[in-house]
Each structure stands twice: as structure tokens, then as C-alpha cells.
Write a protein that holds these residues in place. Structure first.
Motif, PDB file in Angstrom:
ATOM      1  N   ASP A 135       0.812  -1.220   0.000  1.00  0.00           N
ATOM      2  CA  ASP A 135       0.000   0.000   0.000  1.00  0.00           C
ATOM      3  C   ASP A 135       0.840   1.262   0.000  1.00  0.00           C
ATOM      4  O   ASP A 135       0.324   2.366  -0.122  1.00  0.00           O
ATOM      5  N   ARG A 136       2.170   1.098   0.121  1.00  0.00           N
ATOM      6  CA  ARG A 136       3.085   2.236   0.038  1.00  0.00           C
ATOM      7  C   ARG A 136       4.449   1.724  -0.433  1.00  0.00           C
ATOM      8  O   ARG A 136       4.767   0.544  -0.268  1.00  0.00           O
ATOM      9  N   PRO A 137       5.269   2.595  -1.005  1.00  0.00           N
ATOM     10  CA  PRO A 137       6.548   2.144  -1.586  1.00  0.00           C
ATOM     11  C   PRO A 137       7.640   1.941  -0.541  1.00  0.00           C
ATOM     12  O   PRO A 137       8.401   2.860  -0.219  1.00  0.00           O
ATOM     13  N   LEU A 138       7.738   0.732  -0.012  1.00  0.00           N
ATOM     14  CA  LEU A 138       8.783   0.385   0.951  1.00  0.00           C
ATOM     15  C   LEU A 138       9.998  -0.188   0.228  1.00  0.00           C
ATOM     16  O   LEU A 138       9.892  -0.711  -0.878  1.00  0.00           O
ATOM     17  N   ALA A 139      11.150  -0.118   0.885  1.00  0.00           N
ATOM     18  CA  ALA A 139      12.393  -0.637   0.303  1.00  0.00           C
ATOM     19  C   ALA A 139      13.414  -0.837   1.414  1.00  0.00           C
ATOM     20  O   ALA A 139      13.282  -0.269   2.506  1.00  0.00           O
ATOM     21  N   PRO A 140      14.447  -1.648   1.180  1.00  0.00           N
ATOM     22  CA  PRO A 140      15.540  -1.751   2.151  1.00  0.00           C
ATOM     23  C   PRO A 140      16.185  -0.394   2.388  1.00  0.00           C
ATOM     24  O   PRO A 140      16.235   0.457   1.485  1.00  0.00           O
ATOM     25  N   GLN A 141      16.666  -0.178   3.592  1.00  0.00           N
ATOM     26  CA  GLN A 141      17.304   1.090   3.912  1.00  0.00           C
ATOM     27  C   GLN A 141      18.582   1.258   3.104  1.00  0.00           C
ATOM     28  O   GLN A 141      19.396   0.344   3.000  1.00  0.00           O
ATOM     29  N   SER A 142      18.748   2.448   2.530  1.00  0.00           N
ATOM     30  CA  SER A 142      19.928   2.729   1.719  1.00  0.00           C
ATOM     31  C   SER A 142      20.079   4.233   1.599  1.00  0.00           C
ATOM     32  O   SER A 142      19.089   4.978   1.677  1.00  0.00           O
ATOM     33  N   GLY A 162       9.056  -1.792   8.142  1.00  0.00           N
ATOM     34  CA  GLY A 162       7.641  -1.498   7.944  1.00  0.00           C
ATOM     35  C   GLY A 162       6.885  -2.532   7.141  1.00  0.00           C
ATOM     36  O   GLY A 162       5.672  -2.416   6.962  1.00  0.00           O
ATOM     37  N   LEU A 163       7.555  -3.572   6.674  1.00  0.00           N
ATOM     38  CA  LEU A 163       6.896  -4.558   5.823  1.00  0.00           C
ATOM     39  C   LEU A 163       5.777  -5.287   6.557  1.00  0.00           C
ATOM     40  O   LEU A 163       4.728  -5.578   5.979  1.00  0.00           O
ATOM     41  N   GLU A 164       5.983  -5.562   7.837  1.00  0.00           N
ATOM     42  CA  GLU A 164       4.982  -6.338   8.579  1.00  0.00           C
ATOM     43  C   GLU A 164       3.681  -5.560   8.753  1.00  0.00           C
ATOM     44  O   GLU A 164       2.610  -6.160   8.933  1.00  0.00           O
ATOM     45  N   SER A 165       3.729  -4.227   8.695  1.00  0.00           N
ATOM     46  CA  SER A 165       2.512  -3.427   8.898  1.00  0.00           C
ATOM     47  C   SER A 165       1.919  -2.909   7.592  1.00  0.00           C
ATOM     48  O   SER A 165       0.860  -2.269   7.611  1.00  0.00           O
ATOM     49  N   ALA A 166       2.572  -3.172   6.483  1.00  0.00           N
ATOM     50  CA  ALA A 166       2.073  -2.674   5.196  1.00  0.00           C
ATOM     51  C   ALA A 166       0.961  -3.585   4.685  1.00  0.00           C
ATOM     52  O   ALA A 166       1.078  -4.810   4.723  1.00  0.00           O
ATOM     53  N   GLY A 167      -0.110  -2.976   4.230  1.00  0.00           N
ATOM     54  CA  GLY A 167      -1.148  -3.756   3.579  1.00  0.00           C
ATOM     55  C   GLY A 167      -0.604  -4.304   2.268  1.00  0.00           C
ATOM     56  O   GLY A 167       0.037  -3.577   1.505  1.00  0.00           O
ATOM     57  N   ALA A 168      -0.822  -5.577   1.988  1.00  0.00           N
ATOM     58  CA  ALA A 168      -0.180  -6.187   0.811  1.00  0.00           C
ATOM     59  C   ALA A 168      -1.081  -7.233   0.171  1.00  0.00           C
ATOM     60  O   ALA A 168      -1.893  -7.870   0.832  1.00  0.00           O
ATOM     61  N   ARG A 169      -0.895  -7.373  -1.130  1.00  0.00           N
ATOM     62  CA  ARG A 169      -1.462  -8.484  -1.887  1.00  0.00           C
ATOM     63  C   ARG A 169      -0.288  -9.277  -2.451  1.00  0.00           C
ATOM     64  O   ARG A 169       0.722  -8.696  -2.869  1.00  0.00           O
ATOM     65  N   TYR A 170      -0.423 -10.601  -2.449  1.00  0.00           N
ATOM     66  CA  TYR A 170       0.710 -11.452  -2.812  1.00  0.00           C
ATOM     67  C   TYR A 170       0.383 -12.335  -4.013  1.00  0.00           C
ATOM     68  O   TYR A 170      -0.764 -12.729  -4.232  1.00  0.00           O
TER      69      TYR A 170
END
Length: 289
Positions: free
Chosen positions: A124-131, A203-211
Motif C-alpha cells: 500500500d506504500r513504496p517500501l524498500a531496504p534502507q539505503s 515497515g513490511l509487517e505493517s504494510a497492507g499487501a497483496r501477494y
């Protein structure tokens, strides 16, 4: 080399040789200059298919050469053609081609494949590894990570891969865990890979997601020592009614290898049918054109 080989190539470095991978990396250049297809990897195939009669959903049971022609058995019907191009993974081609010449059969048997497995996560939002700068891929060495071979940040690789304001991650499973996961229920695969990815994506565990789970039994061609040894004789073979196209022909698990093999197959078919001369040899280090 292991993180690159394990993620991008899907290889077990104890089985595959380094030379084909190094030659491809040298040909492609720096990762910052890598390219992707604007509308997906099937763009080239769709463009080539425009204006042609294309049949799908039919099962090819066998391919047999007969002097100057080839016979293809499709759903019980026998089709005869002056030239046939087999565009399947090598293990499938070996099973289909009933009377392949000795050198061809030997190379087909040597071209083994590794299965691939990945989970696409539409967030539901653009998450990514920290960099410190935008990161389109994180490679995870097997010495540190047993579940994930890598995380591809698709919305950074190309913004059109995800809807506006959303994020898209591809979680690639390690080669060693894939055989046990291929037949597992989707929810187990998703839990296994997303659980590992939380270590790297805040934040991946709290992000709404479709797989979506993607499984490929014949995922990527290996480059074993035996395949590399037999390739020169295979590439030097005479033109015949049956030709091949696929990234395994070049021992290059990438679309560049597939395109290059297709160009080679086309030139060999044309040379046999009275067109332009064939290109007998293409080195593994050449770029696709």
C-alpha cells in the motif's frame, strides 16, 4: 560472486562455472546502466507475433527429422515443415526431439535447469531496504541468509511496475530451499519469504499487501562444466530442419541470451532456405543487438 549468481542467475556456485556469468557481466557493464522492458519482458515476443497466425493451448508431443523436413506431432496431428525452431527449455527439447543427432542430444542433456520461485508483494506504500540512495535490488549472500536470494524493488527499477503511490517487491527464494517449497501451499511460501524479508525492509509487517506466488520448474539454465565443454561442438553443428532458441543455447540466463539465440536460429533457418548466410558462431560475451 555468489550473491549475484544466486540471485540473478539462480545458480548453485558449486555446480555452475564462472566464465559465462563473468562474460555476461562484462558485456552488460555497470549495473547503473542496465535496462528493462517498458511494457514487460514479453514485449519483444508480442511485437514479433503481430500479423502472424499464433496458436496456443496445443500440446507438442514429438519432433522428428526426416531427411530435409521435420515432423511435429501436435495433439495427435502430424505437421510437416521445412524448418522447425524448438523454443523450450533444454530438458523439454531433449524429451521432444525423438531422433536428435548425437552431439545435439549430448548438449541438450548437459543443459540442466534450476527451478525458480518468487513472491510478488504489492504494497500500500513504496517500501524498500534502507539505503543512502534508491536501491532497486538487495542481494543477500547465502552465508548470511538462508531463505532469500534477493529482494527486487520493482517500483524503483521502473515506476510503471506499480500503481502510483504503491510499492512492489519481488522476493526471490534461495536455490537450496526451492525444491522443498515448490509443492508447498501458497500461504506457507508467502509466510516463509515475507518473514525473512522483514529483516531487510522496515515497515513490511505493517504494510497492507497483496501477494502472488510464481513457480517455474525450468527456471534458469545452469552453466555446468559439462554443458560448457559440449557447447562448442553444438554451436559448430550443420544447419538442419530443427533449430533451437532459448537462453540456454548461449548458457546465458537472461533475455539478452534469448534474443541472441533467436537471431542465430533465424539466420540458420534463412541460410538453409536460401536466404542470407548463417552466423555460425556467437561468443558468450557479445551483446544482443
Amino acid at each position: 560472486l555468489q550473491p549475484v549468481a544466486g540471485s540473478f542467475f539462480g545458480w548453485d556456485t558449486a555446480r555452475s562455472t564462472a566464465a559465462p556469468m563473468v562474460s555476461l557481466l562484462l558485456a552488460v557493464g555497470q549495473p547503473a546502466g542496465w535496462r528493462t522492458y517498458r511494457d514487460g519482458m514479453d514485449l519483444l515476443a508480442r511485437r514479433l507475433a503481430e500479423g502472424l497466425d499464433v496458436a496456443t493451448g496445443s500440446t507438442v508431443h514429438q519432433v522428428i527429422t526426416d531427411r530435409d523436413t521435420a515432423r511435429v506431432i501436435v495433439d495427435g496431428t502430424v505437421l510437416t515443415a521445412r524448418s522447425v525452431v524448438v523454443c523450450t527449455p533444454a530438458p523439454v527439447a531433449a524429451r521432444l526431439f525423438a531422433n536428435a543427432p548425437k552431439d545435439e542430444a549430448a548438449y541438450l542433456s548437459a543443459c540442466t535447469f534450476t527451478p525458480t520461485l518468487k513472491v510478488s508483494c504489492l504494497l500500500d506504500r513504496p517500501l524498500a531496504p534502507q539505503s543512502s540512495r534508491p536501491l532497486y535490488v538487495l542481494l543477500t549472500p547465502e552465508a548470511e541468509e538462508s531463505a532469500l536470494a534477493g529482494i527486487i524493488v520493482d517500483h524503483v527499477k521502473h515506476p510503471q511496475r506499480a500503481p502510483a503511490g504503491k510499492g512492489l517487491l519481488s522476493l526471490m527464494a534461495t536455490a537450496g530451499t526451492i525444491p522443498d517449497l515448490l509443492a508447498a501451499p501458497e500461504h506457507e511460501i508467502i509466510d516463509h519469504l515475507t518473514g525473512a524479508a522483514r529483516r531487510y525492509v522496515p515497515g513490511l509487517e505493517s504494510a497492507g499487501a497483496r501477494y502472488a506466488v510464481h513457480r517455474f520448474v525450468h527456471g534458469l539454465p545452469e552453466a555446468t562444466a559439462e554443458a560448457l565443454q559440449r557447447r562448442a561442438r553444438f554451436m559448430a553443428r550443420d544447419v538442419s530442419p530443427v533449430e533451437y532458441a532459448g537462453d540456454w543455447v548461449m548458457l546465458r540466463p537472461a533475455s539478452e541470451g534469448a534474443v541472441r539465440s533467436g537471431a542465430l536460429a533465424a539466420s540458420r533457418v534463412l541460410s538453409r532456405l536460401g536466404g542470407r548466410r548463417t552466423v555460425n558462431r556467437i561468443t558468450m560475451g557479445e551483446k544482443a543487438s
